[in-house]
Scaffold this motif. Sequence first.
Motif, mmCIF file in Angstrom:
data_model
loop_
_atom_site.group_PDB
_atom_site.id
_atom_site.type_symbol
_atom_site.label_atom_id
_atom_site.label_comp_id
_atom_site.label_asym_id
_atom_site.label_seq_id
_atom_site.Cartn_x
_atom_site.Cartn_y
_atom_site.Cartn_z
ATOM 1 N N GLN A 1 25.765 35.343 18.456
ATOM 2 C CA GLN A 1 26.633 36.512 18.563
ATOM 3 C C GLN A 1 26.088 37.627 17.669
ATOM 4 N N TRP A 2 26.078 38.831 18.191
ATOM 5 C CA TRP A 2 25.420 39.949 17.520
ATOM 6 C C TRP A 2 25.990 40.277 16.147
ATOM 7 N N ILE A 3 27.254 39.976 15.886
ATOM 8 C CA ILE A 3 27.806 40.278 14.550
ATOM 9 C C ILE A 3 27.122 39.459 13.464
ATOM 10 N N ALA B 1 21.462 46.024 12.713
ATOM 11 C CA ALA B 1 21.671 47.437 13.067
ATOM 12 C C ALA B 1 22.971 47.616 13.842
ATOM 13 N N ARG B 2 23.182 46.794 14.828
ATOM 14 C CA ARG B 2 24.409 46.909 15.622
ATOM 15 C C ARG B 2 25.642 46.562 14.790
ATOM 16 N N ALA B 3 25.543 45.526 13.969
ATOM 17 C CA ALA B 3 26.674 45.143 13.123
ATOM 18 C C ALA B 3 27.028 46.250 12.136
ATOM 19 N N ALA B 4 26.012 46.946 11.622
ATOM 20 C CA ALA B 4 26.265 48.068 10.709
ATOM 21 C C ALA B 4 26.949 49.219 11.444
ATOM 22 N N ALA B 5 26.560 49.444 12.679
ATOM 23 C CA ALA B 5 27.090 50.582 13.444
ATOM 24 C C ALA B 5 28.447 50.298 14.083
ATOM 25 N N PRO C 1 33.410 46.801 11.051
ATOM 26 C CA PRO C 1 33.895 47.285 9.758
ATOM 27 C C PRO C 1 33.240 46.590 8.568
ATOM 28 N N PHE C 2 32.289 45.663 8.838
ATOM 29 C CA PHE C 2 31.692 44.854 7.778
ATOM 30 C C PHE C 2 30.497 45.521 7.114
ATOM 31 N N GLY C 3 29.949 46.555 7.719
ATOM 32 C CA GLY C 3 28.794 47.242 7.145
ATOM 33 C C GLY C 3 27.473 46.545 7.405
#
Length: 159
Positions: free
Chosen positions: A43-45, A50-54, A57-59
């Motif tokens: 899973q991408w999170i 890069a996607r998780a940062a964008a 809410p986790f940065g």
Amino acid sequence: MTAIETARAELETKIGTEIGVSDWITVDQAMIDTFAEVTHDHQWIHVDPARAAAETPFGGTIAHGFLTLSLASKFSYECMQEMPGQVMGINYGFNKLRFLTPVPSGSRLRGRFTLTSVRQRSESELLREHKLTIEIEGHDSPALVAEWLGLSVFSDTPG
């Protein structure tokens, strides 16, 4: 007294007390990526910084909850010792488990154990329950809290 009777008596005096606190371990992106490979959970999170940062809410990325939980074994090895006459310990499962706070990549975690109960299941088995808290350095809320059951198996030789 047998080894199991001696162990049970000793453990009963420790119910409600903290048994141990492990060392800190860093959960970095490499560990998260390796866990994703092993479990096939991409899973991408967890694996796309890069996607998780964008988009979260986790940065950035966060560790899998089950990765955090899997570190419980490492923490227990640091905090719990086999008792005289014990021939093995078996993970017996959980009564309750809650993931309370996401673990950002780069976080440091440690385990904290409190003995909550002990009972003799048979002539050779003690069932121990610990409250396990996995803490995140610098956070007020833990990553997880669980009621963890462990079965201690003893030989039948006197203690």
